[in-house]
Design a protein around this motif. Structure first.
Motif, PDB file in Angstrom:
ATOM      1  N   ASP A 169      24.541  37.216  42.307  1.00 38.12           N
ATOM      2  CA  ASP A 169      26.026  37.623  42.050  1.00 38.12           C
ATOM      3  C   ASP A 169      27.391  38.119  41.843  1.00 38.12           C
ATOM      4  O   ASP A 169      28.488  38.233  40.712  1.00 38.12           O
ATOM      5  CB  ASP A 169      26.405  35.605  40.880  1.00 38.12           C
ATOM      6  N   ARG A 170      26.922  39.313  42.301  1.00 40.77           N
ATOM      7  CA  ARG A 170      27.890  40.345  41.725  1.00 40.77           C
ATOM      8  C   ARG A 170      29.301  40.270  41.883  1.00 40.77           C
ATOM      9  O   ARG A 170      30.271  40.917  41.277  1.00 40.77           O
ATOM     10  CB  ARG A 170      27.012  41.768  42.772  1.00 40.77           C
ATOM     11  N   TYR A 171      29.502  39.416  42.828  1.00 41.98           N
ATOM     12  CA  TYR A 171      31.054  39.403  43.291  1.00 41.98           C
ATOM     13  C   TYR A 171      31.717  38.636  43.318  1.00 41.98           C
ATOM     14  O   TYR A 171      32.693  38.720  42.527  1.00 41.98           O
ATOM     15  CB  TYR A 171      31.297  39.096  44.875  1.00 41.98           C
ATOM     16  N   LYS A 172      31.034  37.109  42.398  1.00 40.62           N
ATOM     17  CA  LYS A 172      31.907  36.333  41.160  1.00 40.62           C
ATOM     18  C   LYS A 172      32.088  37.248  40.036  1.00 40.62           C
ATOM     19  O   LYS A 172      33.295  36.881  39.326  1.00 40.62           O
ATOM     20  CB  LYS A 172      30.624  35.262  41.026  1.00 40.62           C
ATOM     21  N   ASN A 173      31.031  37.946  39.363  1.00 43.58           N
ATOM     22  CA  ASN A 173      31.061  39.207  38.643  1.00 43.58           C
ATOM     23  C   ASN A 173      31.751  39.960  38.282  1.00 43.58           C
ATOM     24  O   ASN A 173      33.054  40.154  37.496  1.00 43.58           O
ATOM     25  CB  ASN A 173      29.779  39.317  38.086  1.00 43.58           C
ATOM     26  N   LYS A 174      32.962  40.224  39.131  1.00 46.75           N
ATOM     27  CA  LYS A 174      32.971  42.021  39.912  1.00 46.75           C
ATOM     28  C   LYS A 174      34.906  40.864  39.921  1.00 46.75           C
ATOM     29  O   LYS A 174      35.654  41.332  39.052  1.00 46.75           O
ATOM     30  CB  LYS A 174      33.095  42.411  40.624  1.00 46.75           C
ATOM     31  N   TYR A 175      34.745  39.752  40.845  1.00 49.13           N
ATOM     32  CA  TYR A 175      36.259  39.756  41.206  1.00 49.13           C
ATOM     33  C   TYR A 175      36.040  38.200  40.401  1.00 49.13           C
ATOM     34  O   TYR A 175      36.050  37.403  41.003  1.00 49.13           O
ATOM     35  CB  TYR A 175      35.931  39.892  42.210  1.00 49.13           C
ATOM     36  N   ARG A 176      36.585  38.139  39.392  1.00 43.69           N
ATOM     37  CA  ARG A 176      37.136  36.676  38.443  1.00 43.69           C
ATOM     38  C   ARG A 176      38.097  35.804  39.147  1.00 43.69           C
ATOM     39  O   ARG A 176      39.089  37.073  39.292  1.00 43.69           O
ATOM     40  CB  ARG A 176      36.812  37.147  37.104  1.00 43.69           C
ATOM     41  N   ALA A 177      38.367  34.899  39.023  1.00 39.83           N
ATOM     42  CA  ALA A 177      39.488  33.628  39.311  1.00 39.83           C
ATOM     43  C   ALA A 177      40.313  33.698  37.986  1.00 39.83           C
ATOM     44  O   ALA A 177      39.401  33.886  37.236  1.00 39.83           O
ATOM     45  CB  ALA A 177      38.773  32.854  39.884  1.00 39.83           C
ATOM     46  N   PRO A 178      41.448  33.752  38.340  1.00 37.31           N
ATOM     47  CA  PRO A 178      42.355  33.824  37.171  1.00 37.31           C
ATOM     48  C   PRO A 178      42.017  31.978  36.507  1.00 37.31           C
ATOM     49  O   PRO A 178      42.062  31.476  37.526  1.00 37.31           O
ATOM     50  CB  PRO A 178      43.501  33.840  38.199  1.00 37.31           C
ATOM     51  N   ALA A 179      42.336  32.260  35.345  1.00 36.57           N
ATOM     52  CA  ALA A 179      41.955  30.629  34.750  1.00 36.57           C
ATOM     53  C   ALA A 179      42.405  29.570  34.854  1.00 36.57           C
ATOM     54  O   ALA A 179      41.390  28.708  34.700  1.00 36.57           O
ATOM     55  CB  ALA A 179      42.441  30.836  33.326  1.00 36.57           C
TER      56      ALA A 179
END
Length: 122
Positions: free
Chosen positions: A70-80
């Motif tokens: 999950d490198r991309y999930k951790n790198k590009y966080r979605a707004p709250a």
């Protein structure tokens, strides 16, 4: 040298496939099986410009590990507030709940769910 680099890439690729989660929605079609067939054919990746077969295989292995970790999930966080739209705040929670319940639903339960989806009251 090329044989050793190839075996390293293949061993890492197999290791990533063993760690990949099973798909409960489609038990007869697993990503691991498809990629293992591809591995059995002899090449993980088609060579691209300027890369040898070993380098292309290592790039494919790295891509598989990056998805697994999950490198991309951790790198590009979605707004709250993205997962709670104002029109339907529980939409994504309901979707996850439905996906978790679907594989364990009986034939009659699937039919009832289908019929309830067809009938809507205004």
């Amino acid at each position: 040298m090329s044989g050793a680099a190839r075996s390293v890439a293949v061993n890492h690729f197999r290791g990533a496939l063993t760690r990949w989660p099973k798909d409960v929605l489609r038990p007869d079609c697993q990503l691991q099986d498809v990629l293992a067939k591809r591995l059995g054919k002899g090449s993980l990746a088609a060579t691209t410009k300027g890369l040898t077969q070993e380098q292309a295989d290592l790039k494919q292995t790295n891509a598989l590990y990056s998805l697994l970790e999950d490198r991309y999930k951790n790198k590009y966080r979605a707004p709250a507030g993205l997962y709670e739209p104002k029109s339907n705040p529980t939409y994504y929670k309901d979707l996850v709940k439905e996906l978790e319940e679907a594989p364990h639903r009986s034939w009659l339960g699937r039919l009832a769910k289908k019929l309830s989806g067809m009938v809507r009251f205004a």
